[in-house]
Design a protein around this motif. Structure first.
Motif, short mmCIF file in Angstrom:
data_model
loop_
_atom_site.label_atom_id
_atom_site.label_comp_id
_atom_site.label_asym_id
_atom_site.label_seq_id
_atom_site.Cartn_x
_atom_site.Cartn_y
_atom_site.Cartn_z
N ASP A 191 0.83 -1.21 0.00
CA ASP A 191 0.00 0.00 0.00
C ASP A 191 0.86 1.26 0.00
O ASP A 191 0.50 2.28 -0.58
CB ASP A 191 -0.93 0.01 1.21
N PHE A 192 2.02 1.17 0.68
CA PHE A 192 2.95 2.30 0.73
C PHE A 192 3.44 2.62 -0.69
O PHE A 192 3.43 3.77 -1.12
CB PHE A 192 4.13 1.98 1.65
N PHE A 193 3.87 1.58 -1.42
CA PHE A 193 4.36 1.78 -2.78
C PHE A 193 3.26 2.30 -3.70
O PHE A 193 3.49 3.15 -4.56
CB PHE A 193 4.95 0.49 -3.35
N PHE A 194 2.05 1.78 -3.51
CA PHE A 194 0.92 2.22 -4.34
C PHE A 194 0.69 3.72 -4.16
O PHE A 194 0.50 4.46 -5.12
CB PHE A 194 -0.33 1.44 -3.96
N ASN A 265 1.37 8.20 7.71
CA ASN A 265 1.45 8.12 9.17
C ASN A 265 2.91 7.90 9.55
O ASN A 265 3.81 8.10 8.77
CB ASN A 265 0.55 7.00 9.69
N TYR A 266 3.16 7.43 10.75
CA TYR A 266 4.51 7.09 11.20
C TYR A 266 5.00 5.91 10.36
O TYR A 266 4.37 4.86 10.33
CB TYR A 266 4.46 6.70 12.68
N VAL A 267 6.10 6.10 9.64
CA VAL A 267 6.57 5.07 8.70
C VAL A 267 7.76 4.31 9.28
O VAL A 267 8.43 4.76 10.19
CB VAL A 267 6.97 5.69 7.34
N SER A 268 8.02 3.14 8.71
CA SER A 268 9.16 2.33 9.13
C SER A 268 10.46 2.95 8.61
O SER A 268 10.44 3.82 7.73
CB SER A 268 9.02 0.91 8.59
#
Length: 288
Positions: A191-194, A265-268
């Motif tokens: 979802d992050f890449f999308f 949001n807060y990301v890795s």
């Protein structure tokens, strides 16, 4: 004494731990106050740390009892913990109200900024928060062995405000340490890449959503840009909501800039690396 999702502060503390860990003249004992923070530090530093879980019901009760009835409880629970672990001196890596419980153990304390005194109209710097910081700073300056500040300009100001001898104040600039990261792109959420792939030609501002982080400045600047030929530029915010995210979203909508802004949001760590690698530049307009 930091929460697990403290953003840049968490990385700064990890960096400081790494520097301290290279000093071989002393034996260091690492203490954390949150269980999740302990997991992060143990993983980052590959050393065993000790947990002082100040948020536990038992310790919260003892702390409150000490606050109102310290005539009966002569040693603060935190200092009792220090003595039990046979610790000779304490280095606080971040300002903490726990310092007010230290009466006998030598300690070094940091004050990185006092801008909250000038920005007391912001919601995160409420009167209760400011009073707690001031009490902590006063106690620390009166009782510390050394005080650490983040830049030379603070020395004179802090010396005057808190009545501490300038010779007790040391300015130390902690350059960042690049954390060794086992970067595995396939571990990043799809979802992050999308979401990211929809945004090209973007600037990045990684900051928690506090009022003092001044996201509004960027949004208003983009409003001006939208009236020029630079309206193909985009902006990505990433961080945890600290009470100001809704205001930011409303301002973006008010200026009809939703197509130019993407909010994570807060990301890795891996996701943050990906954002840095692909951005056109980083903007940091924070007031503190």
């Amino acid at each position: 004494d930091i929460t697990p999702r403290s953003g840049g502060k968490q990385h700064m503390i990890t960096s400081m731990f790494k520097y301290i860990n290279e000093i071989k003249e002393f034996k260091f004992h690492y203490i954390t106050t949150f269980a999740e923070t302990k997991k992060i530090l143990d993983k980052e530093l590959n050393i065993e740390s000790t947990l002082y879980e100040k948020t536990s019901f038992y310790l919260k009760f003892l702390n409150r009892f000490y606050k109102f009835f310290n005539i009966f409880l002569k040693i603060h629970p935190f200092e009792k913990f220090i003595i039990k672990n046979k610790i000779d001196a304490i280095i606080f890596l971040d300002p903490s109200p726990l310092v007010m419980g230290i009466k006998k153990t030598p300690f070094i304390y940091p004050i990185f900024d006092i801008d909250y005194r000038k920005l007391n109209d912001l919601p995160e710097f409420k009167k209760k928060e400011i009073n707690l910081r001031e009490k902590s700073h006063l106690h620390a300056c009166k009782n510390c062995s050394k005080l650490i500040v983040g830049h030379p300009g603070l020395k004179k100001e802090i010396s005057t405000i808190y009545n501490i001898e300038p010779k007790k104040i040391v300015d130390i600039i902690f350059p960042p340490v690049i954390t060794k990261l086992n970067y595995e792109k396939n571990k990043i959420n799809k979802d992050f890449f999308f979401k990211l792939n929809k945004f090209k030609n973007y600037l990045l501002y990684p900051a928690q959503f506090w009022k003092h982080k001044n996201h509004e400045y960027i949004i208003k600047s983009f409003k001006n840009l939208s009236q020029s030929n630079l309206n193909n530029l985009n902006m990505i915010f990433t961080g945890e909501d600290k009470g100001n995210l809704l205001n930011i979203k409303n301002l973006i909508s008010k200026f009809n800039l939703n197509k130019n802004f993407c909010i994570f949001n807060y990301v890795s760590n891996e996701e943050l690396c990906e954002l840095y690698k692909n951005c056109k530049g980083v903007i940091i307009p924070t007031k503190v």
